[in-house]
Design an enzyme around this catalytic site. Sequence first.
Site, PDB file in Angstrom:
ATOM      1  CB  SER A   1      25.455  41.680 -19.259  1.00 36.86           C
ATOM      2  OG  SER A   1      25.354  41.634 -20.660  1.00 36.86           O
TER       3      SER A   1
ATOM      4  CG  ASP B   1      17.922  40.175 -21.448  1.00 38.93           C
ATOM      5  OD1 ASP B   1      18.244  40.778 -22.493  1.00 38.93           O
ATOM      6  OD2 ASP B   1      18.739  39.748 -20.615  1.00 38.93           O
TER       7      ASP B   1
ATOM      8  CG  HIS C   1      20.574  43.042 -20.293  1.00 41.25           C
ATOM      9  ND1 HIS C   1      20.668  41.682 -20.496  1.00 41.25           N
ATOM     10  CD2 HIS C   1      21.860  43.510 -20.336  1.00 41.25           C
ATOM     11  CE1 HIS C   1      21.943  41.350 -20.666  1.00 41.25           C
ATOM     12  NE2 HIS C   1      22.679  42.441 -20.569  1.00 41.25           N
TER      13      HIS C   1
END
Length: 388
Positions: free
Chosen positions: A74, A326, A351
């Site tokens: 991320s 994602d 994710h």
Amino acid sequence: MWDVAEELNAMLIFAEHRYYGESLPFGNKSYSDSKHLNYLTSEQALADFAILIQHLKETIPGALNAPVIAIGGSYGGMLAAWFRMKYPHVVVGALAASAPIWQFEDLVPCGIFYGIVTNDFKKSGQCCSESILNSWGAINRVSSTDEGLKWLSSAFHLCSPLKSKQDVAVLKAWLSETWVNLAMVNYPYKADFLQPLPAWPIQVVCKFLKNPKLPDKLLLQNVFQAANVYYNYSGAASCLNTSQSATGNLGLTGWYYQACTEMVMPMCTDGVNDMFEARKWNFHVFSEECFKLWKVKPRPSWIPSVYGGKNISSHSNIIFSNGGLDPWSGGGVTRNITDSLIAIVIPEGAHHLDLRASNPGDPKSVLQARALEVQYMKQWIEKSRQKH
């Protein structure tokens, strides 16, 4: 990471980002005003990591010439990629998982994120995304009377009853965030990254959303049941709080400040290619909100200017991994750029699934991705060792 560290006989270091957790440069005053927050930037964080690595190499016996690989998911994945770009003498390579380094300016279409969220719901149950699309109109109609506001508050088991149009806007934003979060954590096994959830949670949610043509109140009762999977799978919540969409401390205050300065990610919806109410990206409104909150103005061009946007082919040894489920993959690197800027796509991955501990429920595609990532890491390590 734990499994791979053992395989590579490596040491794992988790560095806390400045202004997050306990790393508060001004103690309790760190978030008091924009003057104290001035040092919360990605560039400053990268410099911290460079100095930390230097310090560890000098103080840990045998570590002086050890190669270092940056790993993150991320925002952490963005930092890992940028770290290799800016400090190639400090890290020999980087694994940037679910890192949306192109979710800036007009590098990708502003609707791509919500389009992927919608697709996840489309694939997980018949009429599921249509039910969510129709729910916004149903909320607007029901909430147009005081009686309707009362009914909605009760139907959604809200901790604080809805009293105004503003409260209804908050409810809709909270529901939107719920569907987004489900897309991010749509893992193939039970997990509790944002909330305790069942395996393939969107499929479970979609069981309640099979009929988009129901009368408003019946449709909204189903939407509550669907949202309740996310907020109350454990059965422990007595009411739902619209000001909270994730458990634990994700350091969201710090992230909101960064979004108002350098992490300006344009997002939009149109209600046609996605299941959300139409909402254009309006930089001016966004900028005004940021100024109201923090007394700062966002710099939308800063990240592409400082980290190169799509012109990154002069860099090397970065793996960009993305999950096909994602929503952040829309702003990620999903095709190889050179033979050492590698893209790995995990079709059944949400994710940063590849960074999670291995699980019997892991799809084959993530096992293959992890094996490939380790293969590249071994090459980087070998090359680095040859130099010393």
